[in-house]
Enzyme design. Structure first.
Site, PDB file in Angstrom:
ATOM      1  N   HIS A  58       1.401   5.451  -1.728  1.00  0.00           N
ATOM      2  CA  HIS A  58       0.964   6.589  -2.547  1.00  0.00           C
ATOM      3  C   HIS A  58       2.215   7.172  -3.193  1.00  0.00           C
ATOM      4  O   HIS A  58       3.093   7.691  -2.504  1.00  0.00           O
ATOM      5  CB  HIS A  58       0.270   7.645  -1.690  1.00  0.00           C
ATOM      6  CG  HIS A  58      -0.967   7.132  -1.039  1.00  0.00           C
ATOM      7  ND1 HIS A  58      -2.208   7.228  -1.628  1.00  0.00           N
ATOM      8  CD2 HIS A  58      -1.153   6.457   0.118  1.00  0.00           C
ATOM      9  CE1 HIS A  58      -3.108   6.656  -0.851  1.00  0.00           C
ATOM     10  NE2 HIS A  58      -2.498   6.175   0.219  1.00  0.00           N
ATOM     11  N   HIS A  80     -10.568   1.141   2.028  1.00  0.00           N
ATOM     12  CA  HIS A  80     -10.329   2.151   3.066  1.00  0.00           C
ATOM     13  C   HIS A  80     -11.502   2.026   4.032  1.00  0.00           C
ATOM     14  O   HIS A  80     -12.616   2.438   3.720  1.00  0.00           O
ATOM     15  CB  HIS A  80     -10.258   3.569   2.475  1.00  0.00           C
ATOM     16  CG  HIS A  80      -9.936   4.595   3.524  1.00  0.00           C
ATOM     17  ND1 HIS A  80      -8.708   5.222   3.615  1.00  0.00           N
ATOM     18  CD2 HIS A  80     -10.654   5.064   4.572  1.00  0.00           C
ATOM     19  CE1 HIS A  80      -8.700   6.037   4.656  1.00  0.00           C
ATOM     20  NE2 HIS A  80      -9.878   5.966   5.254  1.00  0.00           N
ATOM     21  N   ASP A 115       1.383   2.578   3.562  1.00  0.00           N
ATOM     22  CA  ASP A 115       0.517   3.741   3.338  1.00  0.00           C
ATOM     23  C   ASP A 115       1.355   5.021   3.342  1.00  0.00           C
ATOM     24  O   ASP A 115       0.886   6.071   3.776  1.00  0.00           O
ATOM     25  CB  ASP A 115      -0.609   3.810   4.384  1.00  0.00           C
ATOM     26  CG  ASP A 115      -1.673   4.830   4.011  1.00  0.00           C
ATOM     27  OD1 ASP A 115      -1.789   5.180   2.825  1.00  0.00           O
ATOM     28  OD2 ASP A 115      -2.387   5.304   4.930  1.00  0.00           O
ATOM     29  N   HIS A 175      -4.565  -0.573   6.053  1.00  0.00           N
ATOM     30  CA  HIS A 175      -4.085   0.219   7.193  1.00  0.00           C
ATOM     31  C   HIS A 175      -4.992   0.129   8.420  1.00  0.00           C
ATOM     32  O   HIS A 175      -5.577   1.116   8.839  1.00  0.00           O
ATOM     33  CB  HIS A 175      -3.842   1.687   6.800  1.00  0.00           C
ATOM     34  CG  HIS A 175      -4.858   2.314   5.882  1.00  0.00           C
ATOM     35  ND1 HIS A 175      -6.209   2.273   6.114  1.00  0.00           N
ATOM     36  CD2 HIS A 175      -4.698   2.993   4.722  1.00  0.00           C
ATOM     37  CE1 HIS A 175      -6.825   2.905   5.138  1.00  0.00           C
ATOM     38  NE2 HIS A 175      -5.942   3.343   4.273  1.00  0.00           N
ATOM     39  N   HIS A 201       0.857  -1.212   0.000  1.00  0.00           N
ATOM     40  CA  HIS A 201       0.000   0.000   0.000  1.00  0.00           C
ATOM     41  C   HIS A 201       0.882   1.247   0.000  1.00  0.00           C
ATOM     42  O   HIS A 201       1.438   1.614   1.026  1.00  0.00           O
ATOM     43  CB  HIS A 201      -0.903   0.004   1.254  1.00  0.00           C
ATOM     44  CG  HIS A 201      -1.889   1.136   1.282  1.00  0.00           C
ATOM     45  ND1 HIS A 201      -3.222   0.949   1.569  1.00  0.00           N
ATOM     46  CD2 HIS A 201      -1.752   2.471   1.077  1.00  0.00           C
ATOM     47  CE1 HIS A 201      -3.851   2.104   1.534  1.00  0.00           C
ATOM     48  NE2 HIS A 201      -2.974   3.054   1.250  1.00  0.00           N
TER      49      HIS A 201
HETATM   50  C1  NCD Z   1      -3.668   9.100   2.074  1.00  0.00           C
HETATM   51  C2  NCD Z   1      -3.236  10.129   1.039  1.00  0.00           C
HETATM   52  O1  NCD Z   1      -2.680  11.153   1.425  1.00  0.00           O
HETATM   53  O2  NCD Z   1      -3.421   9.898  -0.167  1.00  0.00           O
HETATM   54  N1  NCD Z   1      -3.666   9.716   3.370  1.00  0.00           N
HETATM   55  C3  NCD Z   1      -3.590   9.093   4.549  1.00  0.00           C
HETATM   56  O3  NCD Z   1      -3.695   9.742   5.580  1.00  0.00           O
HETATM   57  N2  NCD Z   1      -3.361   7.804   4.640  1.00  0.00           N
HETATM   58  C4  NCD Z   1      -4.989   8.543   1.709  1.00  0.00           C
HETATM   59  C5  NCD Z   1      -5.341   7.295   2.477  1.00  0.00           C
HETATM   60  O4  NCD Z   1      -4.730   6.244   2.293  1.00  0.00           O
HETATM   61  O5  NCD Z   1      -6.261   7.367   3.293  1.00  0.00           O
HETATM   62 ZN    ZN Z   2      -3.383   5.044   1.622  1.00  0.00          ZN
END
Ligand code: NCD
Ligand code: ZN
Length: 351
Positions: A17, A138, A251, A176, A15
């Site tokens: 971003h 999520h 995450d 998460h 996971h």
């Molecule tokens: C994530 C993001 O910034 O894209 N933020 C987070 O707090 N984890 C989005 C997500 O996974 O909820």
């Molecule tokens: Zn995330």
């Protein structure tokens, strides 16, 4: 005597971003250095909804992967109320999509286009169940009348349990997890082999009081928000258990310093700079370094039906200083989790 070195199969991050453009170029090398594969979240602006958009995003990522790292991004579809099941299936058959992500609308960063009511995507979920495409969730309700610290537990009961009943063969990852409730929920469904959960490094290391230690600490604000200490302990216990459904997903969610340190700061912790070191800290503190490989390198591939990585990497008990800030080409910066601190474990690369 405690172990000084830990050799494990190269892990994967289930996971992350990566964002796009300058941000992606700055953060991707950290993930590619430690992990062989990663599940890439689709919450770009605009979101990655179609197989064509995911294929184009994957090409941009591969373009930015540092030479010699051999990193493979695994792409996800961002589900909306109008996702086309045929496009999703074709994307899965073409090897573009590894999974699809359910963001309840407005649950978190860039989720405004998410699903307004999970019952609206029954046709999509039916198709995913039929073709074996995992659903990544999520797991928070978005009703503002539900307290932010209760949104995950309420989601389990109100949304996830009925969804699992309606689609008894659908593979689901509860992303998460932050509560003891979620750990117990995932364990209760473990026998089916179709329910998994990722656990972040930051949720193993902080509880909700840390967000307010001496003042408000925007870089520790993420969603789902960190919970009480009993919940953190339940997450540690699940992560070190070696049990199949629990696997590594950082995450890592970078935002610029300006976007975090604001009157209305964004949610997300950027942990990729020292991801493995942070997990090693948590496992070491729990006296369970010998379980890190199952969590980081074995359970995820098994859940996704992929082979584990053959290469071995090493973690050493040695000082490792987290960068103060990671600069982007456009002049902005991102603050890593534990920015500027010295950690007691260091990633030593392939052995
Ligand atoms: C994530 C993001 O910034 O894209 N933020 C987070 O707090 N984890 C989005 C997500 O996974 O909820
Ligand atoms: Zn995330």
């Amino acid at each position: 005597m405690p172990a000084e070195r830990l050799i494990l199969r190269r892990p994967d991050d289930w996971h992350i971003h990566l964002r796009d453009d300058a941000m992606m170029k700055a953060v991707l090398p950290f993930t590619a250095r430690q992990f062989a594969r990663a599940i890439v979240m689709p919450n770009l602006k605009p979101p990655v909804v179609t197989a064509a958009a995911a294929a184009a995003y994957r090409a941009r990522i591969l373009d930015a992967v540092p030479a010699g790292t051999g990193f493979t991004p695994l792409m996800t579809a961002y589900l909306t109320d109008t996702t086309d099941p045929d496009d999703l299936e074709q994307g899965a058959r073409d090897g573009v999509f590894t999974a699809a992500k359910l963001y309840p609308a407005n649950a978190t960063t860039n989720s405004a286009h998410g699903v307004s009511d999970v019952r609206r995507i029954d046709a999509v979920l039916e198709r995913m169940e039929a073709i074996g495409l995992p659903l990544l969730v999520h797991g928070e309700v978005t009703d503002r009348h539900v307290d932010i610290f209760d949104r995950e537990a309420v989601f389990l009961e109100q949304v996830l349990a009925p969804l699992l009943d309606r689609f008894p063969r659908l593979k689901v990852v509860l992303e998460h997890v932050t509560t003891r409730d979620a750990v117990e929920f995932v364990r209760a469904g473990a026998a089916s082999g179709r329910l998994g959960a990722t656990i972040t490094a930051h949720h193993l290391l902080i509880n909700r009081s840390d967000i307010f230690a001496g003042g408000i600490r925007p870089h520790l604000y993420c969603l789902p928000i960190a919970k009480r200490e009993v919940h953190r302990q339940a997450l540690v216990e699940a992560a070190i258990s070696g049990e199949g459904p629990f696997f590594l997903g950082t995450d890592t969610a970078p935002h610029t310093v300006a976007a975090k340190e604001s009157a209305c700061g964004c949610a997300g912790c950027f942990t990729a700079a020292t991801a493995l070191e942070l997990y090693a800290l948590a496992f070491d503190e729990a006296g369970a370094l010998d379980r890190l490989e199952a969590f980081a390198s074995l359970n995820g591939p098994r859940f996704y039906g992929l082979p584990p990585n053959e290469e071995r990497v090493v973690l050493e008990r040695a000082p490792c200083t987290v960068p103060d800030v990671v600069l982007l080409a456009d002049g902005d910066g991102v603050l890593p989790f534990r920015s500027g601190e010295t950690l007691g474990w260091r990633y030593g690369g392939a052995v």
